[in-house]
Design a protein around this motif. Structure first.
Motif, PDB file in Angstrom:
ATOM      1  N   THR A 197       0.835  -1.201   0.000  1.00 38.54           N
ATOM      2  CA  THR A 197       0.000   0.000   0.000  1.00 38.54           C
ATOM      3  C   THR A 197       0.872   1.254   0.000  1.00 38.54           C
ATOM      4  O   THR A 197       0.435   2.328  -0.412  1.00 38.54           O
ATOM      5  N   ILE A 313      -4.662   0.930  -3.355  1.00 36.73           N
ATOM      6  CA  ILE A 313      -4.478   0.680  -1.925  1.00 36.73           C
ATOM      7  C   ILE A 313      -5.392  -0.454  -1.472  1.00 36.73           C
ATOM      8  O   ILE A 313      -4.972  -1.381  -0.765  1.00 36.73           O
ATOM      9  N   ARG A 316      -4.295  -3.870  -2.914  1.00 37.99           N
ATOM     10  CA  ARG A 316      -3.066  -4.442  -2.383  1.00 37.99           C
ATOM     11  C   ARG A 316      -3.243  -5.054  -1.006  1.00 37.99           C
ATOM     12  O   ARG A 316      -2.315  -5.706  -0.502  1.00 37.99           O
TER      13      ARG A 316
END
Length: 455
Positions: A197, A313, A316
């Protein structure tokens, strides 16, 4: 001396064995390797050294934080190249084609991944700290060198940003991921997802930062601001990260690259990485230019790369939660197929709303592909001693894809103002779809090899 007091032949020559203990308490890690008698072999006096992988603890989580900062400074910085690409095409290097300029980003991707062969070997040789320090200094130095590059002087941008920063990020990228396997086993995929992230956050921060300063203060101060940010991130990261090597690894035979290439599962996974890489990077390099060439509002176009990275984000983290249970390959395959479908969906994206939707969705699913790649390679390793070289060789293949794929796309779209976007979309979508099919075959072969349903 009685029979039971006589030393065995094994004891006389100092036989010992080293195993890895997974999921121990963090205080076991602090006490270091433990010497115990091998159960059931007391009469032989076989000594067994237990190496602890703690799956938690202060050192483990501080290493996670440090690796997360490295991801911001490496992959996150690289993911913002689309902003530089557009600025170079329109302002600093107007006499060069989009394909020629894409070689700057292409060589950067290539070196970020391909240097993993070198950094992987250094990592396996217990040179983690020195490798990270050299990479950090080179990355920061080349960033400030880039700020001094003169308009129209292509070689200055190519050497500082493409070659210099590419080499630096390549030295840091793999060690900062591989070191997580020293501290985590049961939670490894989740932890790697958390760390990745950072690359997504960096892909949000750097485009917004440099775009705004480019507009207000010019290119030089925009790059210098990025350099100062890199300085702070990497200084803190080097203080936080701690390797936790198994002492026995130095005595183990080094894995042969030829032997790894004879592993069908590993070979097909690298072929998948090659095909996927040809298509996967296309939006990160050209989405902003795609938006402006279709008449979409300039303000929205400037933030397309940041929006894509923000979406990643989520991609992931969430798939990596399931990967620890169902396996990283199983979770990666759907993400590859959906990413390919989204690239083909670019044919229908002509307005602001659909562009934002594409950016978010592509960020989510491409982010999953990136973050599950390292856990997939880790589970293929037969021992921790070969994690570095397995990742290094596979990352090299991904680097080749990044080096060649982006200039190919640049050549396919041609020179503006009338770009042939359909050619690049077909090429990128088809290659990514091929990569997804090859990963499906990889999963089948790995299931047969390990005799497990979830891999």
């Amino acid at each position: 001396m009685s029979d039971h007091e006589k030393p065995s032949s094994r004891e006389a020559i100092g036989v010992s064995r080293t195993n890895t203990l997974i999921g121990a308490e963090s205080n076991d890690l602090e006490s270091g390797p433990q010497i115990i008698l091998d159960p059931g072999k007391e009469d032989l006096g076989v000594v067994q050294t237990v190496h602890v992988i703690p799956d938690g603890g202060l050192k483990a989580w501080s290493t996670v934080l440090g690796s997360w900062l490295v991801m911001i400074a490496t992959f996150g910085y690289m993911a913002s190249f689309g902003v530089f690409q557009a600025f170079y095409v329109e302002d600093l290097l107007p006499n060069y084609s989009a394909s020629e300029i894409a070689w700057i980003g292409g060589i950067q991707i290539f070196l970020l991944f391909s240097m993993s062969i070198v950094s992987g070997r250094l990592f396996d040789a217990h040179k983690f700290r020195a490798t990270m320090l050299v990479g950090s200094v080179l990355h920061i130095g080349c960033c400030f060198a880039l700020s001094a590059a003169q308009p129209g002087q292509y070689y200055q941008y190519f050497l500082s940003q493409g070659v210099g920063q590419g080499l630096a990020m390549g030295l840091m990228y793999l060690p900062s991921v591989a070191v997580l396997a020293h501290h985590f086993a049961k939670k490894r995929a989740l932890v790697i997802g958390i760390v990745f992230t950072g690359s997504a956050l960096g892909g949000v921060i750097f485009p917004i930062l440099v775009n705004n300063i480019f507009q207000k203060n010019g290119f030089r101060w925009g790059v210098r601001a990025a350099g100062f940010l890199l300085l702070g991130l990497l200084a803190l990261a080097n203080l936080l990260m701690r390797p936790h090597y198994n002492p026995a690894h130095k005595k183990m035979a080094k894995p042969s690259i030829l032997k790894l290439l004879q592993d069908r599962v590993y070979t097909f996974s690298m072929l998948s990485a090659l095909c996927s890489g040809w298509g996967l990077f296309f939006p990160f390099f050209y989405l902003e230019l795609y938006a402006t060439s279709h008449g979409i509002d300039q303000t929205i176009a400037l933030y397309t790369i940041a929006i894509t990275n923000a979406g990643s984000i989520l991609g992931r983290v969430v798939p990596n939660v399931f990967a620890d249970r169902f396996g990283p390959i199983t979770c990666q395959i759907p993400s590859q197929f959906v990413s390919a479908a989204l690239i083909f969906a670019l044919f229908g994206i002509k307005d602001q709303g659909s562009l934002i939707a594409f950016s978010v969705l592509y960020g989510v699913f491409s982010g999953a592909v990136f973050s599950l790649f390292a856990p997939m390679l880790a589970v293929m390793a037969d021992s921790m001693a070969e994690v570095g070289i397995r990742m290094g060789l596979a990352f090299f293949v991904m680097g080749v894809a990044g080096l060649t794929g982006t200039p190919i796309n640049g050549a396919l779209i041609g020179s503006g103002p009338n770009y042939s976007w359909w050619k690049a979309i077909v090429f990128s979508g088809t290659t990514l779809l091929t990569g997804a099919c090859l990963m499906t075959l990889t999963r089948y072969l790995f299931q047969q090899k390990r005799q497990k349903r979830w891999v």
